[in-house]
Write an enzyme that holds these catalytic residues in place. Structure first.
Site, PDB file in Angstrom:
ATOM      1  CG  HIS A 196      -1.815  -4.197  -0.935  1.00 25.19           C
ATOM      2  ND1 HIS A 196      -0.555  -4.757  -1.279  1.00 25.19           N
ATOM      3  CD2 HIS A 196      -2.174  -3.033  -1.910  1.00 25.19           C
ATOM      4  CE1 HIS A 196      -0.218  -4.336  -2.460  1.00 25.19           C
ATOM      5  NE2 HIS A 196      -1.045  -3.375  -2.639  1.00 25.19           N
ATOM      6  CB  SER A 236       9.557   2.046  -3.627  1.00 22.91           C
ATOM      7  OG  SER A 236       9.344   0.688  -3.969  1.00 22.91           O
ATOM      8  N   GLY A 271       0.828  -0.992  -0.155  1.00 22.69           N
ATOM      9  CA  GLY A 271       0.181   0.159   0.096  1.00 22.69           C
ATOM     10  C   GLY A 271       0.844   1.291  -0.016  1.00 22.69           C
ATOM     11  CG  ASN A 272       1.094   3.102  -2.564  1.00 23.57           C
ATOM     12  OD1 ASN A 272       0.264   3.631  -3.224  1.00 23.57           O
ATOM     13  ND2 ASN A 272       1.804   1.948  -2.931  1.00 23.57           N
ATOM     14  CB  SER A 278       5.028   4.541  -3.621  1.00 23.65           C
ATOM     15  OG  SER A 278       3.896   3.626  -4.370  1.00 23.65           O
ATOM     16  CB  SER A 279       5.960   0.600  -7.452  1.00 28.29           C
ATOM     17  OG  SER A 279       5.086  -0.067  -6.553  1.00 28.29           O
ATOM     18  CD  GLU A 280       0.401   0.678  -7.898  1.00 28.49           C
ATOM     19  OE1 GLU A 280       0.356   1.282  -8.969  1.00 28.49           O
ATOM     20  OE2 GLU A 280       0.401  -0.354  -7.857  1.00 28.49           O
ATOM     21  CG  HIS A 335      -2.733   1.597  -3.158  1.00 27.64           C
ATOM     22  ND1 HIS A 335      -3.642   0.750  -3.442  1.00 27.64           N
ATOM     23  CD2 HIS A 335      -1.400   0.826  -3.678  1.00 27.64           C
ATOM     24  CE1 HIS A 335      -3.333  -0.551  -4.081  1.00 27.64           C
ATOM     25  NE2 HIS A 335      -1.879  -0.403  -3.958  1.00 27.64           N
ATOM     26  CG  HIS A 381      -3.402  -4.045  -6.559  1.00 25.09           C
ATOM     27  ND1 HIS A 381      -2.821  -3.450  -7.534  1.00 25.09           N
ATOM     28  CD2 HIS A 381      -2.826  -3.646  -5.397  1.00 25.09           C
ATOM     29  CE1 HIS A 381      -1.834  -2.730  -6.894  1.00 25.09           C
ATOM     30  NE2 HIS A 381      -1.910  -2.858  -5.651  1.00 25.09           N
TER      31      HIS A 381
END
Ligand SMILES: [Zn+2]
Length: 250
Positions: free
Chosen positions: A123, A49, A34-35, A101-103, A121, A183
């Protein structure tokens, strides 16, 4: 409302670390999954990340530009290697010590498409379980009007991709929450407190729906019933604040 000054940035960093710890405590994510992010004018402060929330410090929080371009004062162009994310740019003088973050593309796409002041975000297990078997979270309780209505499940697209960002934005139309199939989920709000409360509400609604399914096919509120709730909520807010709802309202 945050300002793009150092005080605002410092406050955002501290707030993101604090809410990151809550993600673990509230069961909305594990490890570093999550982020979350906060918008400060044309900048976005976002969790890094690969750092566990339990170990995250304010200086680990990353800062990127909202539009993906190099801010004034940065190198004109050619600094990015081929294949680099178009939106991972760092404002001059705010060099990130960690990788955003990758998102980050998904967060930036949501800021571009909405008036969000913060994005969360998660999970979280209830929404992920629901996403594997249902096309949406239906109106099991009237509180879902706080998210704009029944929450759509966006199709599965690989994490960190522009395709996932586009799918999330599309499914957010008229909503402040979206479930990402197999996801997690994303919520946004005028500030981090509201975005986070919505993430908790979404998870609670998904759990309540799952419990209701134990008794057979549950009764679901109609669009007219939800409209009535939303109208009454607006009327009461008008009475309290004597002004229109803020931009965070869906
Ligand atoms: Zn994720």
């Amino acid at each position: 409302m945050y300002l793009s000054d150092s005080d605002g940035l410092q406050a955002a960093r501290a707030q993101l670390v604090s809410y990151s710890a809550r993600l673990l405590d509230d069961g909305l994510a594990v490890g570093s999954a999550g982020n979350i992010s906060v918008r400060l004018g044309d900048l976005v402060a976002i969790t890094p990340s690969g750092i566990s929330y339990a170990e995250m410090r304010p200086e680990d929080i990353c800062v990127v530009a909202t539009d993906g371009t190099e801010p004034d004062g940065a190198e004109p162009d050619g600094a990015e290697p081929d294949g680099a994310e178009p939106d991972g740019t760092e404002p001059d003088g705010m060099r990130n010590t960690e990788t955003p973050s990758s998102e980050t593309p998904m967060h930036l796409a949501i800021y571009a498409a909405t008036k969000a002041g913060a994005v969360v975000h998660t999970h979280s297990p209830e929404v992920i379980a629901l996403s594997a078997g249902r096309p949406e979270l239906p109106a099991i309780h009237y509180a879902i009007t706080g998210l704009g209505g029944p929450v759509r499940v966006a199709p599965y697209v690989r994490f960190g991709s522009d395709g996932l960002a586009a799918a999330a934005v599309e499914a957010l139309d008229g909503r402040s929450a979206v479930i990402l199939r197999n996801h997690g989920a994303v919520t946004y709000g005028r500030d981090l407190a509201q975005a986070y409360d919505r993430a908790l509400l979404l998870e609670w609604l998904a759990r309540t729906y799952r419990l209701a399914l134990c008794y057979g096919e549950p009764a679901i509120l109609s669009a007219a019933e939800l409209d009535e709730v939303a109208a009454e909520a607006r009327r009461r807010r008008y009475g309290e604040r004597r002004s229109a709802p803020g931009p965070g309202q869906p």
